[in-house]
Scaffold this motif. Structure first.
Motif, PDB file in Angstrom:
ATOM      1  N   ALA A 114       1.196   4.103  -2.949  1.00 29.82           N
ATOM      2  CA  ALA A 114       0.963   5.512  -2.635  1.00 29.82           C
ATOM      3  C   ALA A 114       2.159   6.357  -3.055  1.00 29.82           C
ATOM      4  N   SER A 161     -10.065   9.081  -2.148  1.00 28.92           N
ATOM      5  CA  SER A 161      -9.860   7.658  -2.437  1.00 28.92           C
ATOM      6  C   SER A 161      -9.147   6.969  -1.281  1.00 28.92           C
ATOM      7  N   GLN A 162      -8.151   7.632  -0.713  1.00 26.27           N
ATOM      8  CA  GLN A 162      -7.403   7.053   0.402  1.00 26.27           C
ATOM      9  C   GLN A 162      -8.292   6.905   1.638  1.00 26.27           C
ATOM     10  N   ARG A 163      -9.172   7.877   1.881  1.00 24.04           N
ATOM     11  CA  ARG A 163     -10.072   7.780   3.028  1.00 24.04           C
ATOM     12  C   ARG A 163     -11.025   6.611   2.877  1.00 24.04           C
ATOM     13  N   ARG A 220      -7.538  12.148  -4.762  1.00 28.20           N
ATOM     14  CA  ARG A 220      -6.595  11.173  -4.196  1.00 28.20           C
ATOM     15  C   ARG A 220      -6.839  10.999  -2.700  1.00 28.20           C
ATOM     16  N   LEU A 242      -6.913   4.273   4.591  1.00 22.92           N
ATOM     17  CA  LEU A 242      -5.470   4.478   4.761  1.00 22.92           C
ATOM     18  C   LEU A 242      -5.188   5.818   5.375  1.00 22.92           C
ATOM     19  N   ASP A 257       0.819  -1.214   0.000  1.00 22.96           N
ATOM     20  CA  ASP A 257       0.000   0.000   0.000  1.00 22.96           C
ATOM     21  C   ASP A 257       0.852   1.264   0.000  1.00 22.96           C
ATOM     22  N   THR A 258       1.885   1.290   0.817  1.00 24.02           N
ATOM     23  CA  THR A 258       2.732   2.485   0.859  1.00 24.02           C
ATOM     24  C   THR A 258       3.555   2.632  -0.417  1.00 24.02           C
ATOM     25  N   LYS A 282     -10.448   3.860   1.365  1.00 25.27           N
ATOM     26  CA  LYS A 282      -9.696   2.621   1.582  1.00 25.27           C
ATOM     27  C   LYS A 282      -9.304   2.460   3.047  1.00 25.27           C
TER      28      LYS A 282
END
Length: 68
Positions: free
Chosen positions: A8, A62-64, A59, A68, A4-5, A66
């Motif tokens: 990102a 989208s991260q929220r 972006r 993350l 994941d990182t 998921k």
């Protein structure tokens, strides 16, 4: 570095590269557009800035989603 990182970091690098190249060529694009219309040159600059914020906002959204 987990998957994941790593993804990102790759996404951030791509966003920075694309907008960095666009910012590099923006003055030349605005000068060319300014020969046609000064309003068009201003619109191009506004679209560039708004586009940057929209991409970063999407972006983050989208991260929220998921978690993350």
């Amino acid at each position: 570095m987990d998957r994941d990182t790593k993804n990102a970091a790759i996404a951030a690098a791509v966003i920075l590269l694309v907008f960095g190249l666009a910012a590099y060529f923006l003055p030349a694009i605005m000068l060319a557009a300014g020969k046609v219309s000064t309003v068009l040159a201003a619109v191009i600059a506004v679209v560039f800035m708004v586009g940057l914020f929209v991409v970063l906002w999407l972006r983050g959204r989208s991260q929220r989603k998921k978690g993350l």
